[in-house]
Design an enzyme around this catalytic site. Structure first.
Site, mmCIF file in Angstrom:
data_model
loop_
_atom_site.group_PDB
_atom_site.id
_atom_site.type_symbol
_atom_site.label_atom_id
_atom_site.label_comp_id
_atom_site.label_asym_id
_atom_site.label_seq_id
_atom_site.Cartn_x
_atom_site.Cartn_y
_atom_site.Cartn_z
ATOM 1 N N PHE A 169 -13.252 22.325 12.331
ATOM 2 C CA PHE A 169 -13.813 21.081 11.805
ATOM 3 C C PHE A 169 -14.772 20.529 12.847
ATOM 4 C CE2 PHE A 169 -12.260 18.029 8.367
ATOM 5 C CZ PHE A 169 -12.168 19.007 7.409
ATOM 6 N N LEU A 228 -17.455 12.979 -2.215
ATOM 7 C CA LEU A 228 -17.400 13.702 -0.945
ATOM 8 C C LEU A 228 -17.458 15.221 -1.127
ATOM 9 C CD1 LEU A 228 -16.769 13.293 2.200
ATOM 10 C CD2 LEU A 228 -14.589 14.274 1.577
ATOM 11 N N THR A 277 -16.502 18.211 1.200
ATOM 12 C CA THR A 277 -15.704 18.275 2.426
ATOM 13 C C THR A 277 -16.401 18.963 3.607
ATOM 14 O OG1 THR A 277 -13.683 19.116 3.440
ATOM 15 C CG2 THR A 277 -14.505 20.367 1.582
ATOM 16 N N GLU A 278 -16.059 18.461 4.781
ATOM 17 C CA GLU A 278 -16.497 19.085 6.027
ATOM 18 C C GLU A 278 -15.963 20.518 6.129
ATOM 19 O OE1 GLU A 278 -16.477 16.276 9.196
ATOM 20 O OE2 GLU A 278 -15.750 17.734 10.637
ATOM 21 N N GLN A 293 -18.049 4.608 9.366
ATOM 22 C CA GLN A 293 -18.518 5.996 9.464
ATOM 23 C C GLN A 293 -19.287 6.429 8.219
ATOM 24 O OE1 GLN A 293 -15.658 9.601 9.369
ATOM 25 N NE2 GLN A 293 -16.665 9.704 11.351
ATOM 26 N N GLY A 323 0.848 -1.198 0.000
ATOM 27 C CA GLY A 323 0.000 0.000 0.000
ATOM 28 C C GLY A 323 0.873 1.233 0.000
ATOM 29 N N ASP A 368 -8.531 -5.017 1.163
ATOM 30 C CA ASP A 368 -7.713 -6.207 0.884
ATOM 31 C C ASP A 368 -6.817 -6.601 2.061
ATOM 32 O OD1 ASP A 368 -8.817 -5.312 -1.461
ATOM 33 O OD2 ASP A 368 -6.964 -5.340 -2.620
ATOM 34 N N HIS A 425 -20.429 9.669 6.291
ATOM 35 C CA HIS A 425 -20.140 11.102 6.208
ATOM 36 C C HIS A 425 -21.426 11.826 5.852
ATOM 37 C CE1 HIS A 425 -18.405 14.905 5.045
ATOM 38 N NE2 HIS A 425 -17.218 14.498 5.468
ATOM 39 N N ARG A 450 -19.697 13.708 13.121
ATOM 40 C CA ARG A 450 -20.277 13.156 11.903
ATOM 41 C C ARG A 450 -21.426 12.203 12.172
ATOM 42 N NH1 ARG A 450 -14.761 12.303 8.349
ATOM 43 N NH2 ARG A 450 -14.540 14.524 7.909
ATOM 44 N N GLU A 501 -5.716 3.510 7.459
ATOM 45 C CA GLU A 501 -7.126 3.154 7.613
ATOM 46 C C GLU A 501 -7.346 1.647 7.761
ATOM 47 O OE1 GLU A 501 -9.800 5.249 5.010
ATOM 48 O OE2 GLU A 501 -11.495 3.974 5.578
ATOM 49 N N ARG A 509 -14.876 8.718 14.054
ATOM 50 C CA ARG A 509 -13.649 9.475 13.788
ATOM 51 C C ARG A 509 -13.960 10.948 13.590
ATOM 52 N NH1 ARG A 509 -11.107 11.495 9.181
ATOM 53 N NH2 ARG A 509 -12.429 10.487 7.649
ATOM 54 N N GLY A 516 -0.380 4.665 -0.102
ATOM 55 C CA GLY A 516 -1.052 5.931 0.224
ATOM 56 C C GLY A 516 -0.226 6.651 1.272
ATOM 57 N N HIS A 538 -18.036 6.190 4.423
ATOM 58 C CA HIS A 538 -16.865 7.038 4.223
ATOM 59 C C HIS A 538 -15.573 6.476 4.808
ATOM 60 C CE1 HIS A 538 -14.545 10.644 3.711
ATOM 61 N NE2 HIS A 538 -14.425 10.865 5.010
ATOM 62 N N LEU A 581 -6.008 11.487 8.259
ATOM 63 C CA LEU A 581 -4.731 11.798 7.608
ATOM 64 C C LEU A 581 -3.627 11.844 8.651
ATOM 65 C CD1 LEU A 581 -5.511 14.530 4.931
ATOM 66 C CD2 LEU A 581 -4.865 12.152 4.544
ATOM 67 N N ALA A 638 -0.180 6.423 4.520
ATOM 68 C CA ALA A 638 0.366 5.558 5.567
ATOM 69 C C ALA A 638 1.544 4.737 5.042
ATOM 70 C CB ALA A 638 -0.722 4.633 6.117
ATOM 71 N N GLY A 639 1.369 4.126 3.865
ATOM 72 C CA GLY A 639 2.415 3.262 3.319
ATOM 73 C C GLY A 639 3.676 4.042 2.991
HETATM 74 C C1 LIG Z 1 -12.968 11.423 -0.445
HETATM 75 C C2 LIG Z 1 -12.240 11.332 0.860
HETATM 76 C C3 LIG Z 1 -11.847 12.483 1.516
HETATM 77 C C4 LIG Z 1 -11.180 12.406 2.744
HETATM 78 N N1 LIG Z 1 -10.797 13.550 3.353
HETATM 79 C C5 LIG Z 1 -10.099 13.484 4.519
HETATM 80 C C6 LIG Z 1 -9.616 14.660 5.141
HETATM 81 O O1 LIG Z 1 -9.783 15.771 4.650
HETATM 82 N N2 LIG Z 1 -8.939 14.525 6.309
HETATM 83 C C7 LIG Z 1 -8.703 13.319 6.877
HETATM 84 O O2 LIG Z 1 -8.069 13.254 7.918
HETATM 85 N N3 LIG Z 1 -9.140 12.183 6.270
HETATM 86 C C8 LIG Z 1 -9.822 12.237 5.113
HETATM 87 N N4 LIG Z 1 -10.251 11.078 4.528
HETATM 88 C C9 LIG Z 1 -9.807 9.796 5.075
HETATM 89 C C10 LIG Z 1 -8.346 9.571 4.716
HETATM 90 O O3 LIG Z 1 -8.043 10.228 3.526
HETATM 91 C C11 LIG Z 1 -8.016 8.091 4.559
HETATM 92 O O4 LIG Z 1 -8.456 7.376 5.675
HETATM 93 C C12 LIG Z 1 -6.515 7.899 4.414
HETATM 94 O O5 LIG Z 1 -5.978 8.743 3.422
HETATM 95 C C13 LIG Z 1 -6.176 6.450 4.116
HETATM 96 O O6 LIG Z 1 -4.809 6.376 3.856
HETATM 97 P P1 LIG Z 1 -4.092 4.980 3.756
HETATM 98 O O7 LIG Z 1 -2.680 5.282 3.436
HETATM 99 O O8 LIG Z 1 -4.402 4.185 4.946
HETATM 100 O O9 LIG Z 1 -4.802 4.249 2.521
HETATM 101 P P2 LIG Z 1 -5.012 4.682 0.992
HETATM 102 O O10 LIG Z 1 -4.598 6.071 0.714
HETATM 103 O O11 LIG Z 1 -6.389 4.286 0.632
HETATM 104 O O12 LIG Z 1 -3.987 3.774 0.235
HETATM 105 C C14 LIG Z 1 -4.150 2.383 0.123
HETATM 106 C C15 LIG Z 1 -3.017 1.824 -0.678
HETATM 107 O O13 LIG Z 1 -3.059 0.417 -0.618
HETATM 108 C C16 LIG Z 1 -2.887 -0.118 -1.893
HETATM 109 N N5 LIG Z 1 -3.538 -1.431 -1.916
HETATM 110 C C17 LIG Z 1 -4.768 -1.758 -1.460
HETATM 111 N N6 LIG Z 1 -4.987 -3.070 -1.657
HETATM 112 C C18 LIG Z 1 -3.876 -3.567 -2.222
HETATM 113 C C19 LIG Z 1 -3.492 -4.860 -2.667
HETATM 114 N N7 LIG Z 1 -4.292 -5.927 -2.584
HETATM 115 N N8 LIG Z 1 -2.265 -5.004 -3.223
HETATM 116 C C20 LIG Z 1 -1.439 -3.938 -3.349
HETATM 117 N N9 LIG Z 1 -1.761 -2.706 -2.949
HETATM 118 C C21 LIG Z 1 -2.951 -2.534 -2.394
HETATM 119 C C22 LIG Z 1 -3.476 0.901 -2.832
HETATM 120 O O14 LIG Z 1 -2.921 0.752 -4.108
HETATM 121 C C23 LIG Z 1 -3.053 2.189 -2.143
HETATM 122 O O15 LIG Z 1 -1.741 2.532 -2.547
HETATM 123 C C24 LIG Z 1 -10.919 11.147 3.307
HETATM 124 C C25 LIG Z 1 -11.311 9.995 2.653
HETATM 125 C C26 LIG Z 1 -11.994 10.080 1.462
HETATM 126 C C27 LIG Z 1 -12.453 8.805 0.820
#
Ligand SMILES: Cc1cc2nc3c(=O)[nH]c(=O)nc-3n(C[C@H](O)[C@H](O)[C@H](O)COP(=O)(O)OP(=O)(O)OC[C@H]3O[C@@H](n4cnc5c(N)ncnc54)[C@H](O)[C@@H]3O)c2cc1C
Length: 560
Positions: free
Chosen positions: A116, A241, A243-244, A229, A11, A210, A231, A275, A363, A374, A13, A339, A380, A15-16
């Site tokens: 917020f 979405l 935004t809040e 949650q 992953g 996954d 939204h 929320r 997440e 949350r 995103g 959400h 984030l 976090a990763g």
């Molecule tokens: C529209 C939207 C707006 C948001 N706005 C806010 C905000 O303003 N403030 C806030 O605090 N939070 C917000 N959130 C929540 C927050 O953005 C997310 O909870 C957070 O970014 C998740 O980050 P992550 O790194 O955990 O996962 P993600 O960013 O979802 O990344 C997941 C990663 O895992 C990889 N992956 C998944 N499954 C597999 C697999 N089987 N094999 C290989 N790779 C895989 C994907 O390719 C991706 O790279 C929002 C969420 C959404 C949906």
């Protein structure tokens, strides 16, 4: 085994990538693996901002942030984890700033902070309404600068366990086809949420849970899975979405009578209540006939064109493109939508799971800082603070252990499973099962929950899982075979749904996102100040409990 690393982060995103950077800087040989390009991760869609008690817009401190988060969690969050998040947040945000994150500014040049929901102070740092976009790009630059390799468009399917340790991942190479095995001393899951369990979700198509399901299949428990949650402001009809940050800037929520109905539900905080509270208020207005075509209205008009164009530019564009509404002139039709998953892979304060060598952050993990609800802006922050901690811990373990072994039998077993899936010609394609799952989850496991509906949903999911046994992948090819990955994702989602229902039925109270107004309308601290834990045993979910870790905040009635 194709390759081997000290630390493999699944992953890419927020976090990763944050985890990978930390593991690299600790001296580990680290790689990222992602089913989509890193900057296309769902983190990039985050709009409103990231919470840290910088104190730039008011007198604020981590202690206040922690209390708001504990209260927001409806007292289900683990208070030691919340304290860490709030204490480390300011330093972690300044680090992002120094890496080049272009946060919006105050007049005197400091990082601006907007109000917020359910936050006692304006605490949310933001980059207009594209905060996530800015963060994934800043993190990706840091990943490139360090030359951290990324297996892009590789789909992780199975974790490899040997000798009681997680020792790697088996993945499907989306671009070229074929199964690939990567050995690793430690694996960090950072695979994000599972909003695709529902229709009308804000989540990207890639949010299919996954990592949670992969961990579950290895015997690792999932925590608080009933806590999905909703939204309050998702655009009708797509679920995109809104935004809040709109309400942070002062937008109103109106019913069909043009009333700011929150006066009846959260008279003090109004549109800035938490929320869960607002989603329930909206759903009640809609159910009692004061909605507008199944929606309520988000009114920005009084903010004026200048403010909308400067601070909520992206929101205006989304509204115009997806609903044909220009918020400068008309209110936006919105409704509650799935959400964010507060639940996930159970971890300790360093992201470590119950399986040696396996970590989780972001997440997909549940540490738990969000408990039953949350606060906007805290997700984030969690990806950064706990991504960093997981990276440090996984690197430390990897650097003090030497061997990696991937047993041949695990690989051949996976190959056999894939052959069986691709060899099947007679059966059903995944989409009908997926749509039925998502529509029924929305109806039977949504904003409000009833015992009979949850039971019915359990039966529906069981039937869908039986149908899934005969699912057919039509594309038998190797290049960009999204048919095969979508089938695997559906398998993951169905197992998670089963876990959610098991946990939801067991929690006989109303707390945060889990609202049972018909049979258990109140929070029951005597019996349920504890987390649900679901294990997977012989193809079914098995429930367990774990107490909430409290430090200094005793539960109080939660009003806004
Ligand atoms: C529209 C939207 C707006 C948001 N706005 C806010 C905000 O303003 N403030 C806030 O605090 N939070 C917000 N959130 C929540 C927050 O953005 C997310 O909870 C957070 O970014 C998740 O980050 P992550 O790194 O955990 O996962 P993600 O960013 O979802 O990344 C997941 C990663 O895992 C990889 N992956 C998944 N499954 C597999 C697999 N089987 N094999 C290989 N790779 C895989 C994907 O390719 C991706 O790279 C929002 C969420 C959404 C949906």
């Amino acid at each position: 085994m194709e390759t081997e690393h000290d630390v493999l982060v699944v992953g890419a995103g927020c976090a990763g990538m944050r985890a990978a950077i930390e593991a690299h800087d600790a001296g580990a040989d680290v790689a990222l693996l992602s089913k989509i390009h890193p900057v296309r991760s769902h983190s990039g869609a985050a709009e409103g901002g990231i919470n840290a008690a910088l104190g730039n817009a008011s007198e604020d401190d981590p202690e206040k942030h922690a209390f708001d988060t504990v209260k927001g969690s409806d007292y289900l969050g683990d208070q030691d984890a919340i304290q860490i998040l709030c204490d480390e947040a300011p330093g972690d945000v300044y680090e992002l700033e120094h890496w080049g994150a272009v946060f919006s500014r105050t007049e005197d040049g400091r990082i601006a902070q907007r109000p917020f929901g359910a936050a006692g102070e304006p605490r949310t740092a933001y980059a207009a309404d594209i905060t996530g976009h800015v963060l994934v790009h800043v993190l990706y630059e840091q990943v490139m600068k360090r030359e951290i390799p990324a297996y892009e468009e590789w789909f992780a399917w199975k974790l490899v366990e040997d000798d009681g340790r997680c020792q790697g991942v088996i993945a499907w190479d989306i671009v070229n086809g074929g199964l690939k095995t990567i050995g690793a001393k430690t694996v960090i899951l950072a695979t994000g949420g599972a909003g695709r369990l529902y229709t009308g979700t804000t989540n990207a198509y890639s949010c299919t849970g996954d990592g949670m399901a992969m961990a579950l299949r290895m015997g690792v428990p999932l925590k608080d899975m009933e806590m999905m949650q909703f939204h309050p402001t998702t655009l009708s009809p797509t679920g995109v979405l809104i935004t809040e940050g709109c309400r942070g800037e002062g937008a109103y929520l109106l019913n069909s009578e043009g009333e700011r109905f929150l006066k009846d539900y959260a008279p003090n905080a109004m549109e800035l209540a938490s929320r869960d509270v607002i989603s329930r208020a909206e759903q009640t207005e809609i159910d009692e006939g004061r909605g507008v075509d199944g929606n309520v209205l988000l009114d920005l008009r009084h903010l004026g064109a200048e403010k909308i164009l400067e601070r909520l530019h992206g929101t205006r564009e989304l509204s115009m493109v997806f609903a044909g509404v220009d918020p400068i002139h008309d209110p936006i039709p919105v409704r509650p939508g799935a959400h964010y998953h507060m639940g996930g892979v159970e971890t300790d304060l360093w992201g470590k799971t119950t399986l040696e060598g396996l970590y989780a952050a972001g997440e997909c993990a549940c540490v738990s800082v969000h408990g039953a609800n949350r606060l906007g802006g805290n997700a984030l922050m969690e990806t950064i603070t706990f991504g960093k901690r997981a990276g440090a811990a996984a690197a430390e373990w990897a650097l003090t252990h030497t061997t990696v072994a991937v047993p041949e039998s695990v690989v051949s077993e996976t190959e056999r499973e894939l052959e069986e899936l691709l060899g099947r010609d007679d059966g059903e394609r995944p989409h009908a099962i997926r749509d039925e799952m998502a529509e029924t989850m929305h109806v039977n496991f949504g904003v409000f929950r009833r015992e009979d509906q949850m039971r019915e949903q359990g039966e529906i999911i069981e039937r869908l899982r039986e149908r899934y046994e005969r699912v057919v992948v039509e594309d038998k090819g190797s290049l960009f075979n999204n048919d095969v990955t979508q089938a695997l994702e559906l398998g993951f989602l169905l197992e998670l749904a089963a876990c959610m229902i098991e946990a939801g039925l067991a929690r006989k109270e109303s707390r945060g996102a889990h609202a049972r107004p018909h049979d258990f309308p109140d929070r029951d601290d005597g019996n349920y100040m504890r987390h649900t834990l679901v294990h997977w045993q012989d193809g079914t979910p098995v429930l367990d409990w774990e107490p909430v870790r409290t430090t200094k905040w005793q539960p109080q009635e939660r009003t806004y």
